[in-house]
Design a protein around this motif. Structure first.
Motif, mmCIF file in Angstrom:
data_model
loop_
_atom_site.group_PDB
_atom_site.id
_atom_site.type_symbol
_atom_site.label_atom_id
_atom_site.label_comp_id
_atom_site.label_asym_id
_atom_site.label_seq_id
_atom_site.Cartn_x
_atom_site.Cartn_y
_atom_site.Cartn_z
ATOM 1 N N VAL A 79 21.885 32.005 9.507
ATOM 2 C CA VAL A 79 20.430 31.943 9.400
ATOM 3 C C VAL A 79 19.923 32.447 8.040
ATOM 4 C CG1 VAL A 79 18.265 32.709 10.447
ATOM 5 C CG2 VAL A 79 20.203 32.138 11.885
ATOM 6 N N ALA A 80 20.562 33.441 7.461
ATOM 7 C CA ALA A 80 20.092 34.007 6.191
ATOM 8 C C ALA A 80 20.546 33.194 4.981
ATOM 9 C CB ALA A 80 20.565 35.454 6.055
ATOM 10 N N HIS A 81 21.435 32.257 5.167
ATOM 11 C CA HIS A 81 22.016 31.477 4.066
ATOM 12 C C HIS A 81 21.021 30.486 3.471
ATOM 13 C CE1 HIS A 81 24.328 28.020 2.474
ATOM 14 N NE2 HIS A 81 25.033 29.000 1.925
ATOM 15 N N THR A 82 20.883 30.515 2.151
ATOM 16 C CA THR A 82 20.124 29.483 1.438
ATOM 17 C C THR A 82 21.012 28.758 0.441
ATOM 18 O OG1 THR A 82 19.405 30.860 -0.423
ATOM 19 C CG2 THR A 82 18.010 30.870 1.560
ATOM 20 N N GLY A 83 22.128 29.382 0.086
ATOM 21 C CA GLY A 83 23.015 28.799 -0.917
ATOM 22 C C GLY A 83 22.673 29.204 -2.335
ATOM 23 N N GLU A 84 21.624 29.981 -2.487
ATOM 24 C CA GLU A 84 21.189 30.427 -3.809
ATOM 25 C C GLU A 84 21.695 31.845 -4.083
ATOM 26 O OE1 GLU A 84 19.334 28.509 -5.918
ATOM 27 O OE2 GLU A 84 19.453 26.896 -4.441
ATOM 28 N N ILE A 85 21.774 32.185 -5.359
ATOM 29 C CA ILE A 85 22.125 33.551 -5.733
ATOM 30 C C ILE A 85 21.071 34.484 -5.151
ATOM 31 C CG2 ILE A 85 22.298 35.166 -7.670
ATOM 32 C CD1 ILE A 85 23.437 32.838 -9.314
ATOM 33 N N GLY A 86 21.499 35.593 -4.577
ATOM 34 C CA GLY A 86 20.569 36.562 -4.012
ATOM 35 C C GLY A 86 20.379 36.448 -2.513
ATOM 36 N N ASP A 87 21.250 35.690 -1.835
ATOM 37 C CA ASP A 87 21.140 35.584 -0.379
ATOM 38 C C ASP A 87 21.378 36.912 0.316
ATOM 39 O OD1 ASP A 87 20.380 32.979 -0.135
ATOM 40 O OD2 ASP A 87 22.345 32.220 0.440
ATOM 41 N N GLY A 88 22.141 37.808 -0.290
ATOM 42 C CA GLY A 88 22.335 39.136 0.281
ATOM 43 C C GLY A 88 23.775 39.461 0.580
ATOM 44 N N ARG A 89 23.973 40.524 1.325
ATOM 45 C CA ARG A 89 25.305 41.015 1.676
ATOM 46 C C ARG A 89 25.306 41.526 3.109
ATOM 47 N NH1 ARG A 89 26.595 39.202 -2.701
ATOM 48 N NH2 ARG A 89 27.328 40.314 -4.514
ATOM 49 N N ILE A 90 26.507 41.525 3.699
ATOM 50 C CA ILE A 90 26.710 42.132 5.014
ATOM 51 C C ILE A 90 27.852 43.134 4.874
ATOM 52 C CG2 ILE A 90 27.382 41.765 7.417
ATOM 53 C CD1 ILE A 90 26.271 38.916 7.173
ATOM 54 N N PHE A 91 27.619 44.343 5.336
ATOM 55 C CA PHE A 91 28.631 45.399 5.308
ATOM 56 C C PHE A 91 28.946 45.790 6.747
ATOM 57 C CE2 PHE A 91 25.830 45.850 1.643
ATOM 58 C CZ PHE A 91 26.734 45.750 0.605
ATOM 59 N N VAL A 92 30.215 45.979 7.049
ATOM 60 C CA VAL A 92 30.642 46.383 8.385
ATOM 61 C C VAL A 92 31.462 47.657 8.259
ATOM 62 C CG1 VAL A 92 31.981 45.755 10.435
ATOM 63 C CG2 VAL A 92 30.681 43.996 9.202
ATOM 64 N N SER A 93 31.143 48.641 9.081
ATOM 65 C CA SER A 93 31.908 49.894 9.070
ATOM 66 C C SER A 93 32.134 50.351 10.509
ATOM 67 C CB SER A 93 31.182 50.976 8.267
ATOM 68 O OG SER A 93 29.872 51.155 8.729
ATOM 69 N N ASP A 94 33.113 51.224 10.679
ATOM 70 C CA ASP A 94 33.424 51.768 11.999
ATOM 71 C C ASP A 94 32.431 52.865 12.370
ATOM 72 O OD1 ASP A 94 35.735 50.248 12.574
ATOM 73 O OD2 ASP A 94 36.916 51.525 11.259
ATOM 74 N N VAL A 95 32.104 52.914 13.648
ATOM 75 C CA VAL A 95 31.297 54.000 14.205
ATOM 76 C C VAL A 95 32.229 54.793 15.113
ATOM 77 C CG1 VAL A 95 29.354 54.583 15.690
ATOM 78 C CG2 VAL A 95 29.159 52.687 14.075
ATOM 79 N N ILE A 96 32.375 56.065 14.859
ATOM 80 C CA ILE A 96 33.320 56.896 15.604
ATOM 81 C C ILE A 96 32.836 57.175 17.013
ATOM 82 C CG2 ILE A 96 34.475 59.133 15.665
ATOM 83 C CD1 ILE A 96 34.318 59.056 12.565
ATOM 84 N N ASP A 97 31.563 57.510 17.167
ATOM 85 C CA ASP A 97 31.033 57.816 18.484
ATOM 86 C C ASP A 97 29.515 57.692 18.450
ATOM 87 O OD1 ASP A 97 31.078 58.461 21.162
ATOM 88 O OD2 ASP A 97 32.076 60.387 20.907
#
Length: 115
Positions: A79-97
């Protein structure tokens, strides 16, 4: 559990929000953020000069059970994709609790659907 942090265009926020809610992501946090980009140009819009080095975006934070990670990331990517520079980033990290302040429960059961 995983924490997903997505930085997306402001113009795509309403679409991403609707897609997340329709895909059973019933809670997330968002806020306006500013970043510094590599492109540094002075531009004029309606007679006002502005710089392109400050980029306004929306940051979305979602904490979910491991089984919801891939579908959630997929929704944001599509949904966030436009194909242009500046579409953004997604970061994934672990949650301990995690803990529920109301009930005192902890662990990924706190994130389960309690309807």
């Amino acid at each position: 559990m995983k924490k997903i942090e997505a930085i997306i265009r402001k113009t795509k926020f309403e679409e991403v929000k609707a897609a997340l809610l329709s895909s059973d992501i019933d809670w997330f946090e968002y806020h306006d953020v500013h970043g510094i980009g590599q492109s540094r140009q002075e531009r004029i819009y309606r007679g006002v000069q502005y710089s392109t080095d400050v980029i306004e975006r929306v940051a979305i934070t979602i904490v979910c059970r491991d089984m919801f990670l891939d579908p959630t990331v997929k929704v944001i990517l599509e949904v966030a994709h436009t194909g242009e520079i500046g579409d953004g980033r997604i970061f994934v990290s672990d949650v301990i609790d995690t803990w529920s302040i109301r009930t005192g429960e902890h662990g990924d059961t706190v994130l389960r659907d309690k309807k």
